[in-house]
Design a protein around this motif. Sequence first.
Motif, PDB file in Angstrom:
ATOM      1  N   ALA A 114     -16.229  -5.396  -1.272  1.00 50.36           N
ATOM      2  CA  ALA A 114     -14.870  -4.860  -1.103  1.00 50.36           C
ATOM      3  C   ALA A 114     -14.596  -3.748  -2.113  1.00 50.36           C
ATOM      4  N   PRO A 115     -15.265  -2.586  -1.958  1.00 52.86           N
ATOM      5  CA  PRO A 115     -15.072  -1.485  -2.915  1.00 52.86           C
ATOM      6  C   PRO A 115     -13.744  -0.746  -2.696  1.00 52.86           C
ATOM      7  N   ILE A 116     -13.302  -0.043  -3.734  1.00 56.85           N
ATOM      8  CA  ILE A 116     -12.054   0.738  -3.632  1.00 56.85           C
ATOM      9  C   ILE A 116     -12.381   2.225  -3.644  1.00 56.85           C
ATOM     10  N   SER A 117     -11.767   2.990  -2.709  1.00 56.93           N
ATOM     11  CA  SER A 117     -11.845   4.452  -2.757  1.00 56.93           C
ATOM     12  C   SER A 117     -10.527   4.984  -3.304  1.00 56.93           C
ATOM     13  N   TYR A 118     -10.606   5.882  -4.263  1.00 59.78           N
ATOM     14  CA  TYR A 118      -9.401   6.433  -4.897  1.00 59.78           C
ATOM     15  C   TYR A 118      -9.076   7.788  -4.277  1.00 59.78           C
ATOM     16  N   LYS A 119      -7.969   7.872  -3.536  1.00 63.63           N
ATOM     17  CA  LYS A 119      -7.593   9.099  -2.819  1.00 63.63           C
ATOM     18  C   LYS A 119      -6.127   9.409  -3.068  1.00 63.63           C
ATOM     19  N   LYS A 120      -5.704  10.608  -2.582  1.00 68.05           N
ATOM     20  CA  LYS A 120      -4.294  10.987  -2.701  1.00 68.05           C
ATOM     21  C   LYS A 120      -3.728  11.335  -1.345  1.00 68.05           C
ATOM     22  N   PHE A 121      -2.457  11.014  -1.140  1.00 69.25           N
ATOM     23  CA  PHE A 121      -1.788  11.364   0.119  1.00 69.25           C
ATOM     24  C   PHE A 121      -0.364  11.783  -0.212  1.00 69.25           C
ATOM     25  N   LEU A 165     -11.861 -13.402 -15.313  1.00 72.03           N
ATOM     26  CA  LEU A 165     -12.437 -12.936 -14.046  1.00 72.03           C
ATOM     27  C   LEU A 165     -12.899 -11.484 -14.123  1.00 72.03           C
ATOM     28  N   LEU A 166     -12.401 -10.742 -15.135  1.00 75.95           N
ATOM     29  CA  LEU A 166     -12.863  -9.355 -15.301  1.00 75.95           C
ATOM     30  C   LEU A 166     -14.368  -9.299 -15.530  1.00 75.95           C
ATOM     31  N   ASN A 167     -14.915 -10.407 -16.035  1.00 80.04           N
ATOM     32  CA  ASN A 167     -16.364 -10.437 -16.297  1.00 80.04           C
ATOM     33  C   ASN A 167     -17.169 -10.923 -15.095  1.00 80.04           C
ATOM     34  N   SER A 168     -16.486 -11.247 -14.004  1.00 83.17           N
ATOM     35  CA  SER A 168     -17.198 -11.778 -12.832  1.00 83.17           C
ATOM     36  C   SER A 168     -17.368 -10.706 -11.776  1.00 83.17           C
ATOM     37  N   VAL A 202      -8.059  -2.859 -13.056  1.00 81.07           N
ATOM     38  CA  VAL A 202      -8.002  -2.996 -14.521  1.00 81.07           C
ATOM     39  C   VAL A 202      -9.272  -2.409 -15.141  1.00 81.07           C
ATOM     40  N   LYS A 203     -10.411  -2.782 -14.575  1.00 80.22           N
ATOM     41  CA  LYS A 203     -11.683  -2.316 -15.151  1.00 80.22           C
ATOM     42  C   LYS A 203     -11.815  -0.799 -15.087  1.00 80.22           C
ATOM     43  N   ASN A 204     -11.226  -0.190 -14.055  1.00 84.68           N
ATOM     44  CA  ASN A 204     -11.306   1.264 -13.920  1.00 84.68           C
ATOM     45  C   ASN A 204     -10.132   1.975 -14.575  1.00 84.68           C
ATOM     46  N   ASN A 205      -9.401   1.249 -15.431  1.00 83.56           N
ATOM     47  CA  ASN A 205      -8.271   1.823 -16.175  1.00 83.56           C
ATOM     48  C   ASN A 205      -7.179   2.433 -15.311  1.00 83.56           C
TER      49      ASN A 205
END
Length: 501
Positions: free
Chosen positions: A90-97, A46-49, A253-256
């Motif tokens: 459904a994108p992901i935002s990478y933040k800190k709290f 599924l990583l390729n989808s 996973v794809k973004n390590n």
Amino acid sequence: MLYNSTENKNEVVSASQAIAQGISKDGGLFVPQELPEYSLDTFKDLLNSDYKGIAKKVFSDFLSDFTEDEINECVEKAYTAEKFGSDNPAPISYKKFNGNELNILELWHGPTCAFKDMALQILPHFLTKSLKKTNDGKDAVILVATSGDTGKAALEGFKDVEHTKIIVFYPVDGVSPMQKHQMTTQSGNNVNVCAIEGNFDDAQTGVKKIFTTEEVADKLADNNMMFSSANSINWGRLLPQIVYYISSYCELVKNNKISLGDKINVVVPTGNFGNILASYYAYCMGLPVNKFICASNSNNVLTDFINTGVYDKNRKFYTTISPSMDILVSSNLERLIYKLSGDDDVLTKEWMNKLKTDGKYEVSDNVKEAIKKEFYGGYCDDNETKSTISKLFKDENYLCDTHTAVAISVYDKYVSETGDRTPTVIASTASPYKFSKSVLQAVSDNVADMNEFDMVNKLNEITGVEVPKPLSSLKDKKARFSDVVNSDGMQDYVLKSLGVK
Ligand SMILES: *Cc1c(COP(=O)(O)O)cnc(C)c1O
């Protein structure tokens, strides 16, 4: 794959019947008899989808009486870049709290700016196909009880869809001004919107009652119609939500951020227990999850349930700034306790009957233990919600809505209590502009009496965060619906709207 009722294992139906009917005749909810198993190799594939590819895979494993072409058509029509702003809905935002990494899964890029679009853009396609397979040409009447977001998302999904009519009930004082404006201005020739004097639970109980009243069903059948549901009691609502938990894992996973096979935590701001249950199903299929963090506002009936095994809705009802979670009867919990009790329909029915008669039930020790092992329950009040929005904005220049803020606040408590540093996905469920007043109060000390759209503009001015088009374009739309009934009047309202005597 077949489905059966949580309250009667002998009530067995196909996927299309489960979707067309919405709820079982006995009042139980349809659940799959077994779940597909995804190994790490499946996830590796599924990583390729892209999102659509993952959706097609998941749906074809669950909807076994749909053809591949039918599933492809549903997915291609639902998750377009035009409707969701990009090819990844459904994108992901990478933040800190507070020093904790947040992987914020933004589920609100659809046409109504809430996560409900993820399911309600595809449910009408599932439903019209299901009706063709199961129902000799009857029209489906979709009855919806909404705490604000489902109503609009369902209206937008079903407007002018052939062979469907949709009627939405919302609590008269229980939704934000933007949510109300979104619903009362709805276009479409098959739509009806009505406020009820009561809260969401009254609306939901009323709808469930109309559904299971035989006399009403007979009247509809005489007129070549049948009821169906777009609430998360419908399996066709839950299924699409499984997809984004799998897609978010693949994206990490794809973004390590993690390695394939690593466990994650999932935090979900919870009302009817649909969204978090979808993540639990993904886990049962093989998604590596360590803990499900169930976040509530002051209506903390689920927090208490997770901690004690006693579900007790006899308590004060709070109207909060996260109104989509102002719920004391979380319908989808029925599916969880059915599963955790080892698919025990007799026990599930007994507990649900107690809920109806006493407003309270206590699960068995086995179920209590199972819940404690997998789930953490926490809650926060309106002040904590606002200070979370404020801090996240100050620190990261990132604006979140009130529901997402509840999730982040509860996650913060979880980490302080447990020290658990497992990478964590936070489900972000709405655009901040759907709840402008509270969000504006959180980031600015000077909020005069402004109308909804002035507040939207002010918030935009202060933060520079873009206003989603579906919201800004509402400004000049006139309301079409102004009906208000009390909860005893819902049945008559439905029959009248349908022209059925
Ligand atoms: C519906 C909703 C929730 C609650 O989701 P459930 O699936 O009912 O638990 C949370 N946040 C927002 C913005 C919603 O619209």
